[in-house]
Design a protein around this motif. Structure first.
Motif, PDB file in Angstrom:
ATOM      1  N   PHE A  75       6.756   0.474  -8.771  1.00  0.00           N
ATOM      2  CA  PHE A  75       6.147  -0.814  -9.134  1.00  0.00           C
ATOM      3  C   PHE A  75       6.928  -1.988  -8.553  1.00  0.00           C
ATOM      4  O   PHE A  75       6.365  -2.902  -7.968  1.00  0.00           O
ATOM      5  CB  PHE A  75       6.119  -0.975 -10.652  1.00  0.00           C
ATOM      6  N   SER A 134       5.761   4.216 -11.620  1.00  0.00           N
ATOM      7  CA  SER A 134       4.806   4.175 -10.504  1.00  0.00           C
ATOM      8  C   SER A 134       3.453   4.657 -11.024  1.00  0.00           C
ATOM      9  O   SER A 134       3.359   5.209 -12.120  1.00  0.00           O
ATOM     10  CB  SER A 134       5.270   5.062  -9.357  1.00  0.00           C
ATOM     11  N   PHE A 135       2.406   4.412 -10.218  1.00  0.00           N
ATOM     12  CA  PHE A 135       1.072   4.848 -10.638  1.00  0.00           C
ATOM     13  C   PHE A 135       0.994   6.362 -10.588  1.00  0.00           C
ATOM     14  O   PHE A 135       1.592   6.987  -9.710  1.00  0.00           O
ATOM     15  CB  PHE A 135       0.008   4.259  -9.710  1.00  0.00           C
ATOM     16  N   PRO A 136       0.275   6.978 -11.525  1.00  0.00           N
ATOM     17  CA  PRO A 136       0.068   8.425 -11.437  1.00  0.00           C
ATOM     18  C   PRO A 136      -0.614   8.776 -10.115  1.00  0.00           C
ATOM     19  O   PRO A 136      -1.459   8.040  -9.626  1.00  0.00           O
ATOM     20  CB  PRO A 136      -0.825   8.748 -12.643  1.00  0.00           C
ATOM     21  N   LYS A 147      -4.774   9.514  -9.323  1.00  0.00           N
ATOM     22  CA  LYS A 147      -5.834   8.507  -9.280  1.00  0.00           C
ATOM     23  C   LYS A 147      -5.925   7.856  -7.912  1.00  0.00           C
ATOM     24  O   LYS A 147      -4.931   7.639  -7.270  1.00  0.00           O
ATOM     25  CB  LYS A 147      -5.582   7.442 -10.345  1.00  0.00           C
ATOM     26  N   PHE A 153       0.815  -1.211   0.000  1.00  0.00           N
ATOM     27  CA  PHE A 153       0.000   0.000   0.000  1.00  0.00           C
ATOM     28  C   PHE A 153       0.853   1.267   0.000  1.00  0.00           C
ATOM     29  O   PHE A 153       0.446   2.280  -0.549  1.00  0.00           O
ATOM     30  CB  PHE A 153      -0.945   0.002   1.211  1.00  0.00           C
ATOM     31  N   THR A 164       5.679   3.948 -21.604  1.00  0.00           N
ATOM     32  CA  THR A 164       5.512   5.305 -21.089  1.00  0.00           C
ATOM     33  C   THR A 164       6.724   5.816 -20.317  1.00  0.00           C
ATOM     34  O   THR A 164       6.827   7.020 -20.086  1.00  0.00           O
ATOM     35  CB  THR A 164       4.316   5.368 -20.126  1.00  0.00           C
ATOM     36  N   ILE A 203       4.745  -1.398 -19.156  1.00  0.00           N
ATOM     37  CA  ILE A 203       4.378  -0.002 -18.878  1.00  0.00           C
ATOM     38  C   ILE A 203       5.611   0.886 -19.011  1.00  0.00           C
ATOM     39  O   ILE A 203       5.563   1.975 -19.590  1.00  0.00           O
ATOM     40  CB  ILE A 203       3.761   0.121 -17.472  1.00  0.00           C
ATOM     41  N   LYS A 227       6.469  -2.500  -4.942  1.00  0.00           N
ATOM     42  CA  LYS A 227       5.155  -3.084  -4.654  1.00  0.00           C
ATOM     43  C   LYS A 227       5.164  -4.582  -4.912  1.00  0.00           C
ATOM     44  O   LYS A 227       4.643  -5.376  -4.122  1.00  0.00           O
ATOM     45  CB  LYS A 227       4.073  -2.419  -5.517  1.00  0.00           C
ATOM     46  N   ALA A 270       4.709  -4.461 -15.465  1.00  0.00           N
ATOM     47  CA  ALA A 270       5.475  -3.268 -15.092  1.00  0.00           C
ATOM     48  C   ALA A 270       6.501  -2.936 -16.174  1.00  0.00           C
ATOM     49  O   ALA A 270       6.692  -1.767 -16.527  1.00  0.00           O
ATOM     50  CB  ALA A 270       6.166  -3.502 -13.752  1.00  0.00           C
ATOM     51  N   GLU A 300       7.019   5.284 -17.240  1.00  0.00           N
ATOM     52  CA  GLU A 300       6.554   5.432 -15.854  1.00  0.00           C
ATOM     53  C   GLU A 300       7.003   4.236 -15.016  1.00  0.00           C
ATOM     54  O   GLU A 300       7.042   3.114 -15.493  1.00  0.00           O
ATOM     55  CB  GLU A 300       5.021   5.494 -15.813  1.00  0.00           C
TER      56      GLU A 300
END
Lengths: 100, 511
Positions: free
Chosen positions: A28, A95-97, A100, A23, A91, A87, A31, A84, A93
């Motif tokens: 990524f 990590s998550f934007p 959101k 959490f 992009t 992604i 996590k 991951a 990236e």
């Protein structure tokens, strides 16, 4: 304290570290590693019960379950890593934007 | 349980889809689709035979490989399981037909998505296995098969936003299943068995059992997107391909609910407390209000539908407080238990049909317009009357207007609420219906409004629209056999008629 209790306490600590990491970590890979640590905690818990129930030899059922569980966990982690990586390729990236 | 009649159907229901899915991997894209469609028709036919068999014989079991429990694995097919298998087969067959025409129509523009077929059949095998499982570890394996297939399907389009959503979904799914497995480990450690029926008899209340119940419930709540763990659902369901969105919201999330219902009723009856039930009911109530409100605020059609799933799943959580008797109530007078849990089963079915139809209609609109901003619904009524009708009918079922399946589920739920005296849930159910009516009527109003500008409009094959409409009609037709179906569900020895004694409550709350 019996030996198996040390393992069970360790497994609980690992599980909590893992769930916190899923959490709270942003990256990524962090996590995904956190889910693997969670899995390690759960499997340790299973195996320590096998040690506890050992009279002459260890209870084989938890080992069978842990083997199955490890296969499942490895497959999930590999799939998550593949996602991951894809992604990152598309992009850049890691990590998550945040919005959101 | 060993005395029940044996049948090989439970094993075939799991084995056949796996076999066909593996077989289809040997074919090229068109072959995959042909084999996949044939396989799904065959599996659905088997499910029908299974339904007939259980209706005639009652619950049947299959002992895998002749190894009897506790060492071997027993598959148990009781009325509750076979109703879920039947629902999966009906919805699955329509979605398969839709996928067949949908991917054919898109082949020239969007590439080929033939891997949908093996993944969907593996998913189907996982679902059937989950409904038939009779031990905690088997349930873990099947829900992992479902989870991995579901994520793979969700990212099938390969677009960036679906990859983000898919990874979020996968991380949530792994967390949920690891939490579930931790609970299973504790249960095994304290009892030495994983068999559901046996556990229901020998499980003793205590701190370990309560903690195991907590982590298992947490894990399954994450898996079924129960509030406040619903965060992964809207992006994952809205960014997937149309048939996949329909599968994910109609069938996949119901798997975790099925486990939760079975475990709470059959295994953990002894450790449940009135307060625990109220808490999970509260989560459901907040999900109903919050999800419906969020759906109302969205501007994209698929996001509206996905948020509506969060709300509709909230209704499922609201049956749990009704299953636990309040302190001082005698179980003999508990005539609301049956309406409460059959309301849950009906809500699952009504939502499966209506939401699958809704997502397929959204796919049709995206196909025609190229995007799913809700403004694209303008003038839909004259361009695609059949799809407008499908949205209207599915929407009416989601709101819960008579005579739809959604109405029947919510009416039974209200009946349970009033008979049990837990009146505080009634306003939530009604408010949820009003908010649902808000976004459904907003969509319908747009469908009848004149178009502002001449957007390019690609014609969509009629077959796709027919499938969406049939699914929407299905959410109404399930009401007609209601009385027989409920009697059928209650006749189960392992579930249903046993629920009253199980739900008398445990050591902490109710005595």
């Amino acid at each position: 304290m019996e030996t198996y209790k040390i393992y069970i306490l360790t497994s609980a600590v690992l599980f909590v570290i893992g769930i916190g990491g899923v959490f709270m970590a942003r990256h990524f890979i962090k996590k995904i590693i956190a889910t693997v640590i969670m899995g390690g905690g759960v499997f340790l818990c299973f195996v320590s019960f096998a040690e506890r129930d050992a009279l002459t030899f260890a209870d084989p059922v938890p080992h069978a379950m842990v083997i199955t569980g490890i296969v499942v966990a490895v497959a999930s982690a590999a799939f998550a890593l593949a996602l991951a990586r894809r992604i990152y390729q598309l992009t850049g990236e890691q990590s998550f934007p945040i919005d959101k | 349980m060993i005395n029940l009649p044996t049948s090989s159907l439970p094993a075939i229901l799991v084995g056949l889809p796996i076999l066909v899915a593996t077989l289809s991997l040997f074919f090229r894209s068109r072959g995959k689709a042909v084999v996949g469609l044939l396989g799904s028709l065959l599996t659905a036919g088997l499910a029908l035979i299974a339904f007939v068999e259980v209706a005639q014989l009652g619950s049947v079991i299959h002992i895998l490989g002749g190894w009897e429990p506790p060492l071997g694995i027993l598959l148990r097919m009781d009325p509750l399981a076979v109703v879920f298998i039947g629902m999966t087969a009906l919805v699955g067959v329509f979605i398969s037909l839709f996928a067949w025409w949908y991917f054919r129509a898109q082949e020239s523009t969007n590439g080929k998505f033939s891997l949908f077929w093996p993944l969907w059949l593996f998913l189907w095998a996982g679902l059937n296995g989950l409904f038939l499982s009779n031990d905690l570890f088997n349930l873990f394996v099947t829900i992992e098969v479902i989870g991995i297939c579901a994520v793979a399907l969700a990212v099938l389009s390969g677009k960036t936003d679906s990859l983000f959503a898919g990874l979020r979904y996968l991380l949530a799914a792994i967390t949920g299943s690891m939490a579930y497995l931790f609970g299973v480990a504790l249960i095994y450690g304290s009892t030495g068995t994983l068999d559901l029926g046996l556990l229901g008899q020998i499980l003793e209340p205590g701190k370990t059992t309560t903690f195991a119940l907590l982590v298992i419930t947490f894990g399954l709540m994450v898996k079924m997107a129960g509030f406040p763990f619903h965060f992964w659902l809207p992006p994952a369901h809205s960014s997937a391909l149309a048939p996949v969105s329909a599968l994910l919201s109609a069938l996949v999330v119901k798997g975790a609910f099925y486990i939760l219902l079975r475990l709470w009723a059959e295994v953990f009856g002894i450790s449940l407390t009135y307060a625990g039930g109220q808490l999970i009911g509260l989560a459901g109530a907040v999900a109903v209000i919050w999800g419906s409100w969020q759906a109302f605020m969205q501007t994209n059609l698929k996001l509206i539908i996905a948020h509506s799933s969060v709300a509709q799943l909230g209704y499922l959580l609201m049956i749990f407080p009704l299953l636990i008797l309040a302190p001082g109530v005698v179980a003999g007078s508990a005539d609301w238990l049956s309406p409460a849990w059959t309301a849950g089963v009906y809500q699952v079915m009504a939502h499966a049909f209506a939401k699958a139809s809704f997502f397929l209609s959204a796919g049709i609109i995206i196909m025609a317009q190229g995007h799913d901003h809700k403004g694209s619904l303008r003038d839909l009524a004259s361009r695609m009357p059949m799809t407008t009708m499908a949205i209207g009918i599915a929407g009416v079922s989601l709101i819960g207007l008579p005579p739809s399946g959604g109405f029947f589920a919510k009416w039974m739920l209200l009946k349970g609420v009033f008979l049990s005296g837990q009146l505080w849930w009634a306003p939530v159910i009604l408010t949820g219906s009003f908010l649902t009516a808000g976004y459904v009527f907003m969509l319908l109003r747009l469908a009848f409004a004149p178009a502002r500008d001449q957007e390019p409009f690609r014609p969509v094959p009629h077959s796709l629209q027919v499938v969406a409409l049939l699914l929407a009609l299905g959410s109404f037709l399930i009401v007609f056999p209601a009385e027989n179906l409920i009697q059928f569900l209650e006749s189960s020895e392992t579930f249903g008629s046993g629920i009253e004694s199980i739900m008398e409550g445990g050591a902490y709350g109710n005595n």
